[in-house]
Design an enzyme around this catalytic site. Structure first.
Site, short mmCIF file in Angstrom:
data_model
loop_
_atom_site.label_atom_id
_atom_site.label_comp_id
_atom_site.label_asym_id
_atom_site.label_seq_id
_atom_site.Cartn_x
_atom_site.Cartn_y
_atom_site.Cartn_z
N GLU A 423 0.72 -1.17 0.13
CA GLU A 423 0.02 0.13 0.09
C GLU A 423 0.82 1.25 0.15
OE1 GLU A 423 -2.55 -0.39 3.18
OE2 GLU A 423 -3.79 -1.96 2.18
N GLU A 499 -4.27 -8.94 0.23
CA GLU A 499 -4.73 -8.66 1.54
C GLU A 499 -6.16 -8.51 1.55
OE1 GLU A 499 -2.18 -5.80 3.61
OE2 GLU A 499 -3.86 -4.94 4.84
#
Length: 807
Positions: A423, A499
């Protein structure tokens, strides 16, 4: 005091590797004077490494509280995150000293210090002189200390510093991984000096290519030759090769060997081989080196997906942070093995090392126990997430860190891909693609055999600026609704859920009404275990399951997270005393939550699963709607309350949850007995589960994960203490304070109840139960014998348990 080494490996008198474990002297604070050899450290604390100096607390919401800008109602607002890094006092400087003798070291030999991880910014001194440093606390690094090493006594000093606002979770503090001293001859194979690949594999044979680097103190490499023997798991020799180093080999041997009828590595059959290498000058043996490896093929193919050994499969993975709950970040093999054992029972077959390099012990266990690994490097590149994060280090350290990560782990068959980021905000910057290519190219250069991924959350940015299209494996975090659109736009022909879910729950807590909630908060700082609650960015497990099952090009998922961890107590990250996560499928103590059985019902096809949600002790709810769920890998089941049928439910496609759960939503609570009978596809009753309303707490029931330990002063047994009624039914509301008395050949280590709001320290031998349970950990001594544990609580019959230990 001179350290007593634990001798790990000795190859004759040629290569000796020691673990520097005992008799470290430790002190918090800044002590630069401690690098001097004659510094008096007698007043410092004596500790054993691995060591996490902050895990004992005390917990405090002011410890590393972080101001974070968030967007709410279209406006930026300041958010104060109190438990973000666990509420533990890990900020500041600390020093370690160890006075040791390495008997194998003589003048003319080579000495190397290998540090598996030190949090953070370790600066290393030997005999009063600086010999090296590193920055990133998660990485392994080695230092050649030959010129500073002495025969006889040596003094090793290591200074560390943890900065505030440098992490988004609890990072740990200190020498939390192992420290090795490696003594070799003047000509030797360096740390991580071999690289083994298997370029050709079929049922009849496998070609094994081994590259072996060599070092020479004198700089002379004349007359070097290498003998390599490959042995199977039984110790039988299956291949041999000999090579003489030529002038054009550039100090690296390359050997090609053939293993006939190879035993392939997979999660189901984790077969391993060992390459035993001997380095000679003429006929004089100079070094011996052993490398564990496996033989397996991996492919990532457009439209077809991921295959291992020619068999297509989807990753059933979890993300895990590196802390071990009440042990903190200090690595322990028994604790890691317990985690993997629980995950294996759930049907998990893959681990993502979120968001950093793993301990070598974890990688070794994944090789041996059968888990595929996504080994990850960074949570930040150049754009920061926190004030003092990796962005400050990136330009100087990124390549060094990636190279060390790959060299340390590339021989392990369990490692099937590298992740270079999680991220990262750089997904949305103009230079993000360049950074991505820079890091991915390093991975390809150092290991051309494995693909590279990034866990992406800014999907639209990553698609529009071609960030996602550059990746070998496009990894999506929490965006199953975008899989189809991304697949249509991307060239790779497959997508990985790097994720997923981020469902939140507290073990044994049930909230009413039972509805889907996003970022739901309650006065008690807990989340409901009906598994309908999730975060702003995420979803319930079932929403991901649907895409995994229906879209062939989606190649698997890594759930956030396998275990609860210290820090990131979403949705309560602004509401103290919450200081550990709610994301885990298994809680901080290592007790499975209800969600464990939802995943097992889908992932573990070898083990029948039937689990009832919730418990059935709700005084005051008589006559009120109290839904009952069943998590099972059978297609249908029938619910009975006090013997009366509540109807039969069958999984169906009317909703995502109906597809994976059996639910009786309108049941009204009556004390007594609930029973679920499961039926197979032919309608035959094949399993049943019963839950009874509990009476008053009566006694303490103890159950251990292991009845026999190794007497090595490190092995652990995890004992679950349950408060039960006279008939042995769990009392799910019991919060009695329990105390622990350990006698014999072991000691009390830590305790945890899995409550994210509990401020009781882990290291003291007392703690309140959380929803009727907690887990106490006992540790073996170096003396064989028995460990006797007694668990006491006022008004309850004590629990007693004995564990044996042997050499």
């Amino acid at each position: 005091m001179v350290s007593i080494f634990f001798l790990q490996n000795t190859y004759g008198q040629l290569r000796t590797e020691y673990l520097l474990e005992k008799n470290w002297k430790f002190s918090k604070g800044n002590h630069p004077e401690s690098v001097k050899e004659n510094f008096n450290d007698s007043s410092w604390e004596t500790v054993t490494v691995p060591h996490d100096w902050a895990i004992k607390g005390p917990f405090d919401g002011a410890n590393d509280s972080q101001e974070v800008a968030i967007v709410q109602n279209g406006e930026k607002q300041a958010s104060k995150k109190t438990g973000r890094t666990g509420g533990l006092p890990f900020i500041g400087k600390a020093w370690y000293r160890n006075t040791f003798t390495a008997a194998a070291f003589k003048k003319g030999k080579r000495a190397v210090i290998l540090i598996d991880g030190a949090m953070s910014y370790p600066v290393v001194y030997l005999n009063g002189e600086k010999v090296g440093h590193w920055a990133y606390g998660y990485n392994s690094f080695s230092i050649d200390v030959t010129s500073k090493m002495r025969e006889g006594k040596n003094v090793l000093s290591i200074g560390l510093e943890n900065l505030p606002e440098a992490s988004r979770w609890y990072p740990g503090a200190g020498l939390y991984r192992n420290v090795h001293v490696i003594i070799t001859e003047d000509v030797n194979i360096p740390v991580w000096g071999t690289y083994i690949t298997t370029p050709v594999i079929n049922k009849d044979f496998a070609k094994v290519k081994i590259k072996t680097k060599v070092n020479s103190i004198s700089g002379k490499y004349d007359g070097l030759n290498l003998q390599t023997t490959i042995k199977n798991a039984k110790g039988q020799t299956v291949a041999t090769a000999t090579k003489t180093l030529s002038d054009t080999d550039l100090q690296e041997f390359e050997q090609d060997l053939i293993v006939k009828n190879p035993a392939l590595w997979s999660p189901e059959t984790p077969n391993l081989y060992h390459a035993e290498t001997k380095l000679y000058i003429g006929k004089t043996l100079k070094d011996e080196y052993s490398t564990t490896f496996g033989i397996r093929t991996i492919k990532f193919e457009a439209e077809k997906g991921f295959s291992l050994n020619g068999v297509y499969r989807k990753f059933k993975g979890v993300c895990n942070h590196h802390d071990l709950g009440p042990l903190g970040a200090a690595i322990n093999v028994a604790a890691l093995r317990r985690q993997l054992t629980l995950l294996k029972d759930m049907g998990c077959d893959a681990i993502r090392t979120s968001h950093n390099m793993p301990a070598p012990e974890l990688v070794k266990l994944c090789d041996e126990m059968g888990f595929m690994m996504m080994v990850e490097s960074f949570d930040e590149w150049k754009e920061p997430k926190v004030k003092n994060g990796y962005s400050h280090l990136f330009d100087e350290w990124a390549e060094k860190d990636v190279v060390n990560m790959i060299h340390a782990n590339r021989n392990s068959p369990c490692v099937v891909m590298w992740s270079i980021g999680n991220e990262v905000p750089d997904q949305g910057t103009k230079n993000g693609g360049k950074i991505l290519k820079f890091l991915q190219d390093i991975c390809h250069r150092e290991d051309p055999t494995r693909p590279v991924t990034v866990g992406m959350d800014r999907i639209q940015n990553a698609l529009d600026n071609n960030f996602a299209s550059v990746l070998d494996v496009p990894g999506f975090n929490y965006k199953p609704m975008l899989y189809k659109n991304a697949y249509n736009r991307l060239p790779q022909g497959f997508i990985l859920g790097t994720e997923t879910a981020s469902t939140v729950s507290s073990r044994g807590v049930y909230k009413f009404p039972v509805e889907f909630f996003k970022m739901k908060m309650y006065d008690d700082n807990q989340s409901s275990s009906y598994d309908f609650e999730y975060c702003n960015w995420s979803q319930i497990p079932d929403d991901e399951f649907v895409k995994q099952d229906d879209l062939k090009y989606v190649i698997g998922e890594f759930v956030w997270t396998g275990f609860d961890y210290l820090g990131e107590p979403t949705p309560y990250d602004e509401k103290w005393p919450s200081h550990s996560s709610y994301f885990g499928i298994i809680d901080l103590a290592g007790i499975p939550k209800d969600r464990f059985y939802l995943y097992r019902s889908r992932w573990n096809t070898e083990k029948p699963t039937l689990h009832i949600v919730p418990h059935w002790t709700f005084p005051g709810r008589e006559g009120q709607v109290t839904p009952v769920f069943a998590y099972t890998n059978y297609p249908s089941a029938e619910l009975f309350i006090n013997g009366k049928s509540q109807g039969k439910q069958t999984k169906n496609n009317s909703s995502n949850t109906n597809r994976y759960r059996l639910m009786w939503k309108d049941v009204k609570y009556q004390p007594g007995t609930i029973k679920v009978v499961a039926y197979d596809a032919s309608g035959k009753a094949v399993a049943e589960e019963v839950v009874k309303t509990a009476g008053k707490p009566h006694h303490i029931l103890l159950e251990t994960d292991r009845k026999a330990l190794t007497a090595d002063d490190k092995d652990l047994a995890y004992v679950t203490a349950s408060i039960v009624d006279v008939n042995g039914n769990l009392c799910p509301d019991a919060d009695n304070s329990l105390s622990f008395d350990v006698k014999g050949n072991g000691q009390f280590k830590v305790v945890s109840n899995g409550d994210a709001t509990s401020l009781e320290p882990f290291h003291l031998p007392k703690m309140k139960a959380f929803n009727g349970k907690l887990v106490v950990t006992i540790q073996s001594s170096e003396q064989a014998g028995k460990i006797n544990l007694q668990v006491l609580s006022k008004g309850l019959k004590a629990g007693n348990l004995t564990v044996s230990t042997s050499k």
